[in-house]
Motif scaffolding. Sequence first.
Motif, PDB file in Angstrom:
ATOM      1  N   PRO A   1       2.140 -10.580   0.249  1.00 13.56           N
ATOM      2  CA  PRO A   1       1.635 -10.521   1.625  1.00 13.56           C
ATOM      3  C   PRO A   1       2.210  -9.314   2.366  1.00 13.56           C
ATOM      4  O   PRO A   1       3.005  -9.442   3.301  1.00 13.56           O
ATOM      5  N   ARG A   2       1.818  -8.145   1.954  1.00 10.58           N
ATOM      6  CA  ARG A   2       2.313  -6.898   2.553  1.00 10.58           C
ATOM      7  C   ARG A   2       1.324  -5.786   2.256  1.00 10.58           C
ATOM      8  O   ARG A   2       0.421  -5.946   1.433  1.00 10.58           O
ATOM      9  N   LEU A   3       1.501  -4.648   2.926  1.00  8.91           N
ATOM     10  CA  LEU A   3       0.735  -3.462   2.595  1.00  8.91           C
ATOM     11  C   LEU A   3       1.123  -2.985   1.199  1.00  8.91           C
ATOM     12  O   LEU A   3       2.300  -2.997   0.834  1.00  8.91           O
ATOM     13  N   GLY A   4       0.150  -2.556   0.426  1.00 11.45           N
ATOM     14  CA  GLY A   4       0.435  -2.041  -0.898  1.00 11.45           C
ATOM     15  C   GLY A   4       0.982  -0.628  -0.852  1.00 11.45           C
ATOM     16  O   GLY A   4       0.752   0.128   0.099  1.00 11.45           O
ATOM     17  N   GLY A   5       1.719  -0.263  -1.889  1.00 16.50           N
ATOM     18  CA  GLY A   5       2.207   1.104  -2.014  1.00 16.50           C
ATOM     19  C   GLY A   5       1.209   1.974  -2.753  1.00 16.50           C
ATOM     20  O   GLY A   5       0.006   1.681  -2.790  1.00 16.50           O
ATOM     21  N   ASN A   6       1.703   3.035  -3.346  1.00 14.04           N
ATOM     22  CA  ASN A   6       0.866   3.920  -4.172  1.00 14.04           C
ATOM     23  C   ASN A   6      -0.351   4.460  -3.434  1.00 14.04           C
ATOM     24  O   ASN A   6      -1.454   4.533  -3.986  1.00 14.04           O
ATOM     25  N   ALA A   7      -0.155   4.827  -2.155  1.00 20.94           N
ATOM     26  CA  ALA A   7      -1.180   5.494  -1.343  1.00 20.94           C
ATOM     27  C   ALA A   7      -2.404   4.628  -1.072  1.00 20.94           C
ATOM     28  O   ALA A   7      -3.465   5.142  -0.721  1.00 20.94           O
ATOM     29  N   LEU A   8      -2.298   3.306  -1.200  1.00 20.13           N
ATOM     30  CA  LEU A   8      -3.465   2.439  -0.999  1.00 20.13           C
ATOM     31  C   LEU A   8      -3.957   2.445   0.449  1.00 20.13           C
ATOM     32  O   LEU A   8      -5.167   2.432   0.699  1.00 20.13           O
ATOM     33  N   SER A   9      -3.032   2.461   1.415  1.00 17.05           N
ATOM     34  CA  SER A   9      -3.465   2.498   2.814  1.00 17.05           C
ATOM     35  C   SER A   9      -4.189   3.799   3.117  1.00 17.05           C
ATOM     36  O   SER A   9      -5.192   3.815   3.846  1.00 17.05           O
ATOM     37  N   ALA A  10      -3.698   4.898   2.567  1.00 20.28           N
ATOM     38  CA  ALA A  10      -4.360   6.189   2.764  1.00 20.28           C
ATOM     39  C   ALA A  10      -5.732   6.193   2.104  1.00 20.28           C
ATOM     40  O   ALA A  10      -6.699   6.754   2.640  1.00 20.28           O
ATOM     41  N   LEU A  11      -5.848   5.561   0.940  1.00 18.19           N
ATOM     42  CA  LEU A  11      -7.132   5.476   0.246  1.00 18.19           C
ATOM     43  C   LEU A  11      -8.130   4.676   1.069  1.00 18.19           C
ATOM     44  O   LEU A  11      -9.314   5.037   1.163  1.00 18.19           O
ATOM     45  N   ALA A  12      -7.685   3.589   1.702  1.00 17.25           N
ATOM     46  CA  ALA A  12      -8.572   2.788   2.550  1.00 17.25           C
ATOM     47  C   ALA A  12      -9.076   3.606   3.733  1.00 17.25           C
ATOM     48  O   ALA A  12     -10.242   3.510   4.117  1.00 17.25           O
ATOM     49  N   ARG A  13      -8.202   4.430   4.273  1.00 19.09           N
ATOM     50  CA  ARG A  13      -8.597   5.253   5.419  1.00 19.09           C
ATOM     51  C   ARG A  13      -9.632   6.305   5.019  1.00 19.09           C
ATOM     52  O   ARG A  13     -10.624   6.523   5.708  1.00 19.09           O
ATOM     53  N   VAL A  14      -9.401   6.949   3.863  1.00 22.66           N
ATOM     54  CA  VAL A  14     -10.290   8.024   3.424  1.00 22.66           C
ATOM     55  C   VAL A  14     -11.627   7.478   2.937  1.00 22.66           C
ATOM     56  O   VAL A  14     -12.688   8.041   3.224  1.00 22.66           O
ATOM     57  N   SER A  15     -11.606   6.382   2.209  1.00 22.09           N
ATOM     58  CA  SER A  15     -12.830   5.869   1.594  1.00 22.09           C
ATOM     59  C   SER A  15     -13.669   5.009   2.531  1.00 22.09           C
ATOM     60  O   SER A  15     -14.884   4.915   2.365  1.00 22.09           O
ATOM     61  N   ALA A  16     -13.007   4.347   3.508  1.00 23.79           N
ATOM     62  CA  ALA A  16     -13.744   3.394   4.345  1.00 23.79           C
ATOM     63  C   ALA A  16     -13.455   3.525   5.834  1.00 23.79           C
ATOM     64  O   ALA A  16     -14.019   2.775   6.636  1.00 23.79           O
TER      65      ALA A  16
END
Length: 374
Positions: free
Chosen positions: A251-266
């Motif tokens: 129950p946390r934000l994922g690492g490995n640039a996942l938040s950045a990927l969500a921002r760029v892709s969606a």
Amino acid sequence: AKRLGARVLTTDNRPNNPGHKLAHASFGVDTTDADAVLELARAQAIDGIISACTDVAVPTAAHVGEQLGLPGIPLAAAYTCTDKLQFRRFLDAAGLPNPPWAEVGDGHPEPTDLLQGGPCVLKPATSSGSKGIFVVDGVEDFRARLPATMAFCRDGRAIIELFLDGKQGTVEGILQGGRIAWGMVTQRQTAPLPYTATWGHVVPSGLATPVIEGLRDVTERLFEALGIHDGPFDCDFVIADGIAHVLEMSPRLGGNALSALARVSAGIDLPHYAVQQALGLPFEVQATEISPAAAVLLGAESAGVLAYDTEAAAQFAALPWVHSVKLDRQPGERVEPFINGRHRVAALLITASDPEELRIRSAQLKVRLNIHTT
């Protein structure tokens, strides 16, 4: 958090971590020392607490939230999600697909029967970032790798489970009222065996719609069973023999640039929603379509002095389809092989018009940057 007007405090045992430079104030309290963090939180009269992108502090955040009456998750659920042994027992009790597994380490016999069933994954019970994780094949390989795994076991506990050979991925999103308000399913790229470190994420995942809907359903059911209804989540899975197996969820934000990927892709700002949830602020997630994008994580194949093409990195940064070039290490530094999250050298976010173009561009990045060691 600062854009929302919050005063931001950071704490951990590494004074050079970059988050400290962004915060209004920083402290040297270890995030695994729950009572010390609670004392700090009381002294600072905090209104919310987040353990972002790492499992090790999730129980501490839950402990502080529980003691101070802050938004958060149940402490028992925090321990279940961040302890691989407890999570396997939880899946067994829930009657969900779970690879055969056994506890190993101090006082436990060698899992001979399990090792005879094929390659297995050996990992610490409470580590993160793929540290101390190996795919082992046979008893001798298990014996050779066990000391390296135990070196990352804070409490002397480790787990071994049957290796599932299939399509790996991650579900990353936001829970609201027990339902996934927004989520993306990625194709997770990993290091060559015997290692398992994440080397990137690609969206869309390429999985069929019924599989994605099944992942969404099982994720919601698991969090409901844990008593977790709101906030960010991260869930790793593998599709083997047509069955979706949940490997880990947190129950946390994922690492490995996942938040950045969500921002760029969606166009989704997951940290923004996570901060609002942690502060108990109302929020509404807008559903959006996901465009082809990739988080490309790069590192060296062997230990040594780092070298790469800095001119190529600058050229890529200027391209319209390269949205971010983050260089964690500089040429001339000594680095270790990229077999866990600590040893990443660079992260790039790229987009394309379709998955094939995305694959070509990703390969082009790796060749042109030419990350290697001398």
